[in-house]
Motif scaffolding. Structure first.
Motif, PDB file in Angstrom:
ATOM      1  N   LEU A 102       0.871  -1.174   0.000  1.00 53.79           N
ATOM      2  CA  LEU A 102       0.000   0.000   0.000  1.00 53.79           C
ATOM      3  C   LEU A 102       0.906   1.221   0.000  1.00 53.79           C
ATOM      4  N   VAL A 103       0.735   2.095  -0.976  1.00 56.65           N
ATOM      5  CA  VAL A 103       1.613   3.262  -1.082  1.00 56.65           C
ATOM      6  C   VAL A 103       0.905   4.511  -0.570  1.00 56.65           C
ATOM      7  N   GLU A 104       1.661   5.305   0.173  1.00 49.95           N
ATOM      8  CA  GLU A 104       1.158   6.599   0.627  1.00 49.95           C
ATOM      9  C   GLU A 104       1.752   7.668  -0.273  1.00 49.95           C
ATOM     10  N   MET A 105       0.863   8.370  -0.973  1.00 45.65           N
ATOM     11  CA  MET A 105       1.281   9.440  -1.866  1.00 45.65           C
ATOM     12  C   MET A 105       0.499  10.697  -1.519  1.00 45.65           C
ATOM     13  N   LYS A 106       1.174  11.807  -1.475  1.00 46.19           N
ATOM     14  CA  LYS A 106       0.512  13.054  -1.120  1.00 46.19           C
ATOM     15  C   LYS A 106      -0.521  13.444  -2.175  1.00 46.19           C
ATOM     16  N   THR A 107      -1.486  14.256  -1.759  1.00 49.67           N
ATOM     17  CA  THR A 107      -2.531  14.737  -2.661  1.00 49.67           C
ATOM     18  C   THR A 107      -1.915  15.420  -3.882  1.00 49.67           C
ATOM     19  N   GLY A 108      -2.443  15.099  -5.063  1.00 53.07           N
ATOM     20  CA  GLY A 108      -1.981  15.730  -6.286  1.00 53.07           C
ATOM     21  C   GLY A 108      -0.766  15.081  -6.911  1.00 53.07           C
ATOM     22  N   GLU A 109      -0.310  13.951  -6.362  1.00 51.46           N
ATOM     23  CA  GLU A 109       0.897  13.300  -6.888  1.00 51.46           C
ATOM     24  C   GLU A 109       0.600  12.305  -8.012  1.00 51.46           C
ATOM     25  N   GLY A 110      -0.665  12.179  -8.403  1.00 55.46           N
ATOM     26  CA  GLY A 110      -0.993  11.348  -9.566  1.00 55.46           C
ATOM     27  C   GLY A 110      -1.167   9.878  -9.266  1.00 55.46           C
ATOM     28  N   LYS A 111      -1.971   9.565  -8.262  1.00 50.71           N
ATOM     29  CA  LYS A 111      -2.207   8.163  -7.901  1.00 50.71           C
ATOM     30  C   LYS A 111      -2.930   7.413  -9.019  1.00 50.71           C
ATOM     31  N   THR A 112      -3.877   8.078  -9.678  1.00 50.41           N
ATOM     32  CA  THR A 112      -4.666   7.418 -10.727  1.00 50.41           C
ATOM     33  C   THR A 112      -3.778   6.896 -11.848  1.00 50.41           C
ATOM     34  N   LEU A 113      -2.813   7.708 -12.282  1.00 45.31           N
ATOM     35  CA  LEU A 113      -1.906   7.290 -13.349  1.00 45.31           C
ATOM     36  C   LEU A 113      -0.914   6.248 -12.837  1.00 45.31           C
ATOM     37  N   ALA A 114      -0.453   6.406 -11.609  1.00 44.31           N
ATOM     38  CA  ALA A 114       0.499   5.437 -11.039  1.00 44.31           C
ATOM     39  C   ALA A 114      -0.113   4.040 -11.010  1.00 44.31           C
TER      40      ALA A 114
ATOM     41  N   GLU B 273      -7.945   5.267  -2.206  1.00 46.86           N
ATOM     42  CA  GLU B 273      -8.313   5.700  -0.852  1.00 46.86           C
ATOM     43  C   GLU B 273      -8.357   4.477   0.066  1.00 46.86           C
ATOM     44  N   ALA B 274      -7.271   3.723   0.045  1.00 46.97           N
ATOM     45  CA  ALA B 274      -7.249   2.394   0.661  1.00 46.97           C
ATOM     46  C   ALA B 274      -7.486   2.412   2.161  1.00 46.97           C
ATOM     47  N   ASP B 275      -6.959   3.408   2.865  1.00 47.98           N
ATOM     48  CA  ASP B 275      -7.147   3.412   4.315  1.00 47.98           C
ATOM     49  C   ASP B 275      -8.608   3.569   4.691  1.00 47.98           C
ATOM     50  N   SER B 276      -9.355   4.320   3.891  1.00 50.38           N
ATOM     51  CA  SER B 276     -10.777   4.498   4.164  1.00 50.38           C
ATOM     52  C   SER B 276     -11.524   3.176   4.040  1.00 50.38           C
ATOM     53  N   LEU B 277     -11.256   2.450   2.956  1.00 51.52           N
ATOM     54  CA  LEU B 277     -11.957   1.183   2.729  1.00 51.52           C
ATOM     55  C   LEU B 277     -11.462   0.073   3.642  1.00 51.52           C
ATOM     56  N   MET B 278     -10.156  -0.013   3.824  1.00 49.85           N
ATOM     57  CA  MET B 278      -9.574  -1.151   4.527  1.00 49.85           C
ATOM     58  C   MET B 278      -9.611  -1.003   6.051  1.00 49.85           C
ATOM     59  N   ILE B 279      -9.779   0.234   6.539  1.00 50.12           N
ATOM     60  CA  ILE B 279      -9.806   0.454   7.988  1.00 50.12           C
ATOM     61  C   ILE B 279     -11.125   1.079   8.430  1.00 50.12           C
ATOM     62  N   ASP B 280     -11.425   2.284   7.941  1.00 51.72           N
ATOM     63  CA  ASP B 280     -12.611   3.011   8.424  1.00 51.72           C
ATOM     64  C   ASP B 280     -13.904   2.260   8.121  1.00 51.72           C
ATOM     65  N   GLU B 281     -14.008   1.691   6.933  1.00 53.70           N
ATOM     66  CA  GLU B 281     -15.238   1.028   6.528  1.00 53.70           C
ATOM     67  C   GLU B 281     -15.121  -0.497   6.525  1.00 53.70           C
ATOM     68  N   ALA B 282     -14.010  -1.001   7.046  1.00 56.49           N
ATOM     69  CA  ALA B 282     -13.749  -2.441   6.970  1.00 56.49           C
ATOM     70  C   ALA B 282     -14.823  -3.274   7.655  1.00 56.49           C
ATOM     71  N   ARG B 283     -15.385  -2.773   8.749  1.00 57.12           N
ATOM     72  CA  ARG B 283     -16.342  -3.548   9.516  1.00 57.12           C
ATOM     73  C   ARG B 283     -17.776  -3.379   9.023  1.00 57.12           C
ATOM     74  N   ILE B 284     -17.974  -2.564   7.995  1.00 62.65           N
ATOM     75  CA  ILE B 284     -19.332  -2.308   7.521  1.00 62.65           C
ATOM     76  C   ILE B 284     -19.835  -3.505   6.722  1.00 62.65           C
ATOM     77  N   PRO B 285     -20.881  -4.178   7.195  1.00 59.41           N
ATOM     78  CA  PRO B 285     -21.418  -5.309   6.418  1.00 59.41           C
ATOM     79  C   PRO B 285     -22.236  -4.829   5.221  1.00 59.41           C
ATOM     80  N   LEU B 286     -21.989  -5.456   4.070  1.00 62.08           N
ATOM     81  CA  LEU B 286     -22.841  -5.276   2.910  1.00 62.08           C
ATOM     82  C   LEU B 286     -23.962  -6.296   3.032  1.00 62.08           C
ATOM     83  N   VAL B 287     -25.175  -5.882   2.774  1.00 60.70           N
ATOM     84  CA  VAL B 287     -26.336  -6.742   3.017  1.00 60.70           C
ATOM     85  C   VAL B 287     -27.221  -6.790   1.781  1.00 60.70           C
TER      86      VAL B 287
ATOM     87  N   GLY C 154      -2.817  -1.046  -2.769  1.00 61.87           N
ATOM     88  CA  GLY C 154      -3.640   0.152  -2.617  1.00 61.87           C
ATOM     89  C   GLY C 154      -2.820   1.417  -2.619  1.00 61.87           C
ATOM     90  N   MET C 155      -3.542   2.533  -2.590  1.00 58.50           N
ATOM     91  CA  MET C 155      -2.900   3.847  -2.576  1.00 58.50           C
ATOM     92  C   MET C 155      -3.779   4.818  -1.814  1.00 58.50           C
TER      93      MET C 155
END
Length: 796
Positions: free
Chosen positions: A102-114, A224-238, A385-386
């Motif tokens: 999982l790479v941490e890249m600052k805002t505006g550094e071009g994650k989409t292209l990477a 936005e890997a930290d959001s999905l993998m940590i903040d929302e990780a416990r959210i059940p899809l139903v 992730g990124m």
């Protein structure tokens, strides 16, 4: 509560062990990529090179061996097709993601292209790659933006959004590369579980595949890997099906609780996380409802409704935790400030809030299938992730997913000025200082983005600014559909944008406006100024907000304004961790400039992050066994649906009738009948099991009254119940077959509607906000029971 948490020093030490900052080892690979000059190569030859690389990948050549040539090829094609040439740091990020980091890249550094680099490389095998985006808009935008690169290189690309039909979803998932949100991919996975025909499956499924994921997943890059993998990780899809259900009168109970008095009829636990009836309040409720003892078994639903109504009344705040929109309740995500799409609170709380606000109570339905986002992501054999903020949760990422974090240096040095926090004794003086600061910045024309903690605060501040003569754009959960337009202009000369923390992610803020017309003037004024009006429970949210300014080496500023009356400080009593406050004059109207006090405050907030991490681990313990069972049942069902698993339940359990029907209709039709019946009863029994386990989980903490361990009891009950449903499935299949009449069988197998074993007439999907306080809510209930029992015994 905090005694069980890691010491801050230990946490920092552990994080440094698993976070990699040194990118030197990647530079020789980058150098080799740079040495491949393709600028003069004709396009047809570039396409042939891609075909050759793909052929090698399919034949089994290691992707690591193909990386240098593949990355050099993508780099050249990217420049020709979309006008962007990946920087060396983007190449490093691409290599790391291919390695499963999982790479941490600052805002505006071009994650989409990477991300295109590892996505292309891993898609060469033909097994499919998913790029899991933050929302539907980004899934569509990024797929179309990068499509010219992929298609030139001979790969297909698709995207999935919420309102797509089945055929288009199948086409998208069968593409080499699919851009889709994690929740939509997860919902499709749940829908596949309900399919009766193999051709209705939307995800890829490989015959004979022995993996638990059924072969439909290969490699995923998570944005936005930290959001999905940590903040929302416990959210059940139903996924739920329509049923006729009975409910106690939620509106009546909501009105009842409105008249109950805090401190007299109910009390709060420490930190205000939960609320419970006092003995006096209990008697009052029983008298009003004329229900007798509220703790009798037949009153369990009513008791639950009362507790939920109290929770909704006191602990869920309109325009902070939720908004009333389109005649319904929309949850506000605490991390993003956005509307949490299709989200519901569990345990009857959502219905209680609907009753509180007097809106229509939405049908919950019977849960047909469920999977937490964490477990859905774990279905991918290879994950990467990124994100802009990963270091502070590196511990959990390693512990849960086994994934390491690499911090990528920015292409240009960050020159943003992060000013020391301004700390005030009370909220009034803090808000006055905020308005003055906005006025000062706005007067000179510097654009300013103000990040607030709630809808209510953003609107209150906007009113104060308008009264001061400052016009501003307001962005919050009530108008989040306008986010892209508002944020696009947030860097304009003299712009004032007041937002909830939703402005922290998603859309770039360009200095000088969307056309960058006044970019030079804005840069001379200091760039974008980000002003935060509160601290957040997650340090990452603060970093995301600061990261809106100073992108790609541009100037910018940030500062946070805090008061000792802010909710976060009061809720967790952070003043206990600020001993230097004793020397401060309590009537001080100016900002507290003492660096020691501010440092103490931030140390206390790190303890909060540790507490929230501990709760996430606790939630995981209550879902692990269920997830293992789900994987077994899903794999079994998929094998039956795709014909991998041969059925013999009827030939063994109803031999005589099986042989008779086989002779009458032929083996092909009877096999189809057995398959249809089996699929139906797997779904039916699994749905019953999920609803039973939901009930058990809500009440399991009551076992502490018998001095038992709740987790051990829960797992024991879950294992026994699971074995029961496995046995019940076979029994139900045999019994149903024995009941079948000749008239119910035709060329298509069984007449499902005639036999009443067809799937629900309608299904819908939603997410459950898995409230971390639920495990402390029930001990409060226990306390209420204990007080009620002891009080009544003393009167007897």
């Amino acid at each position: 509560m905090f005694k069980k948490l890691f010491k801050i020093k230990d946490v920092i030490t552990r994080i440094n062990d698993i976070v990699e900052y040194n990118t030197e080892k990647y530079k020789p690979i980058v150098k080799e990529i740079n040495n491949i000059d393709l600028s003069d190569v004709a396009e047809e030859k570039l396409k042939a090179m891609s075909t050759n690389i793909k052929s090698k990948a399919i034949q089994g050549t290691s992707l690591d061996e193909l990386l240098i040539q593949a990355f050099a090829l993508v780099r050249e094609v990217s420049k020709r097709k979309i006008g962007l040439y990946p920087y060396d740091v983007q190449i490093i990020a691409g290599i790391a993601m291919h390695e499963g980091k999982l790479v941490e890249m600052k805002t505006g550094e071009g994650k989409t292209l990477a991300a295109v680099l590892p996505v292309y490389l891993n898609a060469l095998t033909g097994k499919g790659v998913h790029v899991l985006t933050f929302n539907d808009y980004l899934a569509y935008r990024d797929a179309e933006w990068m499509r010219p690169i992929y298609e030139f290189l001979g790969l297909t690309v698709g995207h999935v959004i919420e309102d797509m039909n089945k055929t288009k979803r199948q086409e998208a998932y069968n593409s080499d590369i699919t851009y889709v949100t994690a929740k939509e991919a997860g919902f499709d996975y749940l829908r596949d579980f309900l399919c009766i025909k193999e051709q209705d499956l939307v995800h890829r499924h490989s015959r004979g595949n022995s993996n638990n994921n059924g072969g439909c997943f290969n490699f995923a890059v998570i944005d936005e890997a930290d959001s999905l993998m940590i903040d929302e990780a416990r959210i059940p899809l139903v996924i739920a099906g329509k049923i006729n259900s009975h409910r106690s009168n939620r509106y009546e109970i909501a009105n009842l609780t409105k008249n109950l008095q805090a401190g007299e009829d109910y009390e709060f636990e420490q930190y205000g996380n939960n609320v419970y009836l006092t003995d006096k309040g209990l008697e009052r409720v029983e008298q009003i409802l004329a229900c007798g003892n509220l703790y009798d078994a037949h009153n369990l639903e009513t008791l639950t409704s009362v507790n939920c109504a109290l929770y909704a009344k006191e602990l869920l705040v309109r325009d902070k935790d939720y908004v009333v929109k389109n005649s319904g309740i929309e949850i506000v995500d605490e991390y993003t400030g956005r509307i949490a799409d299709k989200r519901k609170w569990p345990d009857g709380i959502h219905e209680a809030v609907e009753a509180k606000e007097n809106v229509c109570i939405q049908e919950k339905g019977e849960i047909m299938g469920s999977i937490a986002l964490q477990y859905f992501l774990e279905l991918y054999p290879k994950l990467s992730g990124m994100t802009g903020t990963a270091v502070t949760v590196a511990n959990e990422l390693k512990e849960i997913y086994g994934i390491d974090v690499l911090v990528i240096p920015s292409n240009k040095p960050c020159i943003r000025k992060d000013h020391t926090d301004a700390l005030f004794v009370d909220r009034y003086n803090k808000e006055r200082a905020i308005v003055n600061e906005i006025y000062r910045v706005h007067t000179k024309g510097q654009p300013i983005l103000v990040g607030t903690s709630s809808v209510e605060e953003s609107e209150r501040l906007a009113v104060r600014l308008n009264n001061t003569g400052i016009s501003c754009n307001v962005l919050n959960a009530k108008n989040d559909e306008m986010e892209a337009q508002i944020i696009a202009q947030a860097g304009s000369l003299g712009a004032v944008t007041v937002s909830t923390n939703m402005a922290g992610r998603g859309v770039d803020i360009k200095l000088g406006g969307s056309d960058e017309r006044d970019k030079e003037r804005v840069m001379l004024l200091g760039g974008l100024y980000v002003l935060g009006t509160n601290l957040f429970e997650s340090i990452r949210v603060e970093k995301q907000l600061r990261g809106r300014a100073g992108r790609q080496g541009e100037p910018g500023e940030s500062r946070f304004f805090i008061s000792l009356e802010d909710e976060l400080i009061r809720k967790y009593e952070l003043v206990r961790y600020m001993p230097s406050l004793k020397n401060i004059d309590s009537v001080n109207k100016e900002a507290i400039q003492n660096i020691s006090i501010i440092s103490e405050l931030h140390r206390g907030r790190k303890i909060i992050e540790g507490y929230n991490s501990d709760i996430r681990r606790q939630l995981w313990k209550y879902t692990y066994v269920i997830e293992e069972q789900r994987r077994i049942i899903y794999k079994k069902r998929l094998g039956i649906l795709t014909g991998i698993t041969q059925l013999n339940t009827l030939s063994k359990g109803a031999t005589e009738k099986y042989q008779y029907f086989k002779h009458l209709f032929g083996e092909r039709i009877i096999n189809k009948v057995e398959k249809q019946i089996t699929l139906y009863y797997i779904n039916k029994n699994w749905a019953q099991y999920l609803n039973y386990i939901s009930y058990i989980r809500e009440s399991i903490h009551l076992v502490v009254l018998g001095k038992k361990n709740p987790l051990d009891e829960f797992n024991s009950i879950a294992m026994a119940a699971y074995m029961d449903i496995i046995a019940d499935i076979d029994k139900d299949i045999v019994n149903k077959f024995i009941e079948l009449s000749i008239e119910s069988i035709n060329e298509n197998g069984i007449d499902l509607k005639r036999e009443g074993i067809n799937m629900p007439s309608s299904t819908w999907t939603y997410l459950i906000t898995d409230n971390p306080d639920q495990f402390s809510r029930l001990p409060a209930l226990i306390k209420g029971i204990t007080e009620a029992v002891s009080g009544r015994l003393s009167k007897a």
